[in-house]
Design an enzyme around this catalytic site. Structure first.
Site, mmCIF file in Angstrom:
data_model
loop_
_atom_site.group_PDB
_atom_site.id
_atom_site.type_symbol
_atom_site.label_atom_id
_atom_site.label_comp_id
_atom_site.label_asym_id
_atom_site.label_seq_id
_atom_site.Cartn_x
_atom_site.Cartn_y
_atom_site.Cartn_z
ATOM 1 N N LYS A 66 88.215 -46.142 85.705
ATOM 2 C CA LYS A 66 88.315 -47.425 84.994
ATOM 3 C C LYS A 66 88.761 -47.177 83.564
ATOM 4 O O LYS A 66 88.296 -46.227 82.917
ATOM 5 C CB LYS A 66 86.955 -48.128 85.033
ATOM 6 C CG LYS A 66 86.945 -49.546 84.485
ATOM 7 C CD LYS A 66 85.562 -50.160 84.651
ATOM 8 C CE LYS A 66 85.499 -51.592 84.131
ATOM 9 N NZ LYS A 66 84.149 -52.184 84.312
ATOM 10 N N SER A 141 84.192 -56.592 86.469
ATOM 11 C CA SER A 141 85.388 -56.201 85.755
ATOM 12 C C SER A 141 86.067 -54.947 86.319
ATOM 13 O O SER A 141 87.210 -54.690 85.974
ATOM 14 C CB SER A 141 85.056 -55.964 84.283
ATOM 15 O OG SER A 141 84.100 -54.925 84.157
ATOM 16 N N SER A 165 79.627 -55.334 87.361
ATOM 17 C CA SER A 165 81.055 -54.999 87.419
ATOM 18 C C SER A 165 81.457 -53.893 88.379
ATOM 19 O O SER A 165 82.647 -53.709 88.615
ATOM 20 C CB SER A 165 81.569 -54.646 86.029
ATOM 21 O OG SER A 165 81.800 -55.831 85.324
#
Ligand code: GLN
Length: 471
Positions: A66, A141, A165
């Site tokens: 990420k 996210s 997330s």
């Protein structure tokens, strides 16, 4: 192919790390333009794979990371224009540990700006699409990480979970995702959103693959004072025989669930009962208010954490000689949702409002934790949906509050600091559904053991490759 299968094939010398890297790069180049899971790829991947000692324990494994996790020399944007062009001079502990064992970073994945969102639509670059239906969101996210793993663009991914997330995108994309107990994985190198909640977590297509990643990245780190002194024993835990456990289904006002979610929950209960688990309904009254408390506490911490992006230290710096004008113009580049959170956060912390908002939310957080502790006297694990419904259409949550409500079931474990795993548990109209298991503080290993039993009992029936043949 699953990560532990790739590792076994590399160890037997049937395939080289370079061949694995080549195959994944080709697949990413072919499929990612339609998905938007990656923000950047590791341009040195093939060289690194070539130079790798194939006897290293994780040689041949590629990890999608990420883009709010610092990777030395590789762009790290947090999905924000404020960090465009930023090359971290250091490596996050989680990434450094993976590399030391022979795993390589495949690329950096898309996310809502600084992790703030539940759809990956708040990335300033582009939205990621759900590999099961490109008109839908992958969740957020960590939407890029989840989409990459679901579409087998990467065998493994790291995400981060502040209020869901890792788990919510895992559910929307039909993969496994764990938010570890707060402190099990070092936050060193994770760009801070809400520090008392942030945790790096793994995403993968099997429980064994999660364990592989966790054994590599978890454990105490002198660079993160909040990391727990608890070495990871995931592989070992998965070899242990399954203990019959007491499972509590949290039924708390869970009315607004889609029919598919209700069905998946019923079916999962049947599977756990078949495995010898004692199942009962339990009540966690504070869970329903957790959302309100989360959206006070997380913005409060964010408003302090994001003050550092002022043009003097990292990334983008606006033109201008005068300091304050430069700072203002630099921060104007933050996205709308990020600005909204900073404003909410500074408001709830301001004198005259602090006690009414921040103080009460903190008191509530203690009550929620106490309730969870009491529940875990009665049961060993909690089961609840990860999300009330499958992935929603892109563009369908323009109202910020509607987006916040998506996190209904995930923020409880975040505020309580508990380990929580989302696992694939069904489909509704072709879209994956995820359910969540929660364990007592620090019992991440036991959580994975129970999830492995479910995975094996259902014969991995809920794992589909959405874009044709997986590698
Ligand atoms: N959707 C939640 C938020 O916007 C959680 C995000 C996260 O876990 N990073 O804050």
């Amino acid at each position: 192919m699953l990560a532990h299968e790739i590792r076994a094939r590399v160890a037997r010398g049937e395939v080289s790390p370079r061949e694995v890297a080549q195959a994944y790069l080709e697949r990413v180049r072919r499929l990612d333009p339609g998905l938007g899971a990656f923000l950047s790829l590791n341009g040195r991947l093939l060289e690194e794979a070539e130079a790798l000692d194939p006897s290293l324990p994780l040689a041949g494994l590629l990890v999608a990371v990420k883009d709010n996790i610092a990777t030395q020399g590789l762009p790290t944007t947090a999905g924000s224009r404020l960090l465009e062009g930023f090359l971290p001079p250091y490596e996050a502990t989680a990434v450094a540990r993976l590399k030391a064992l022979g795993a390589l970073v495949l690329g950096k994945t898309n996310l809502d700006e600084f992790g703030m969102g539940s759809s990956t639509e708040h990335s300033v670059f582009f939205p990621t699409k759900n590999p099961f239906d490109p008109s839908r969101v992958p969740g957020g996210s960590s939407g890029g990480s989840a989409a990459a793993v679901a579409a087998d663009l990467a065998p493994l991914a790291l995400g981060s979970d502040t209020g869901g997330s890792v788990r919510q995108p895992a559910a929307f994309c039909g993969v496994y995702g764990l938010k570890p107990t707060y402190g099990r994985v070092s936050r060193y190198g994770l760009l801070a959103y809400a520090s008392s909640l942030d945790q790096i977590g793994p995403l993968a297509r099997s429980v064994r693959d999660l364990a592989l990643l966790l054994d590599a990245v978890a454990g105490p780190d002198p660079r993160d004072a909040t990391s727990l002194d608890q070495p990871p024993r995931f592989g070992e835990a998965l070899e242990a025989p399954l203990r019959p456990l007491r499972l509590g289904v949290v039924r708390e006002g869970l009315s607004g669930n889609s029919r598919g979610v209700e069905r998946a929950l019923e079916e999962a209960l049947g599977v756990f009962q078949g495995l010898g688990f004692a199942v009962r309904e339990v009540s966690w009254p504070a869970l329903l208010q957790a959302l309100a408390a989360y959206y006070i506490l997380a913005p409060a911490e964010a408003s302090a954490n994001l003050a550092r992006y002022d043009g003097t230290l990292y990334g983008y710096r606006a033109e201008g000689e005068e300091l304050w004008r430069m700072v203002e113009a630099t921060r104007a580049r933050l996205g709308l949702e990020v600005k909204r959170r900073i404003l909410v956060g500074t408001f709830v912390l301001s004198s005259g409002y602090y006690e009414a908002y921040y103080g009460r939310a903190q008191a509530f957080r203690r009550r929620l934790k106490a309730e969870a502790r009491a529940l875990f006297q009665e049961v060993d694990l909690l089961l609840l949906p990860t999300t009330p419904h499958p992935a929603f259409p892109l563009g369908s949550r323009p109202d910020p509050l509607a987006m916040y409500r998506e996190d209904l079931y995930t923020v409880g474990a975040s505020l309580a600091g508990l380990p929580a795993l989302s696992f694939p548990a069904g489909f509704e109209e072709g879209l994956p559904l995820g359910l969540q298991l929660l364990a007592p503080w620090g019992e991440d290993e036991g959580l994975l053991r129970a999830a492995l039993a479910f995975e094996e009992a259902t014969d991995r029936a809920f794992l589909k490759a959405p874009l044709g043949e997986a590698l």
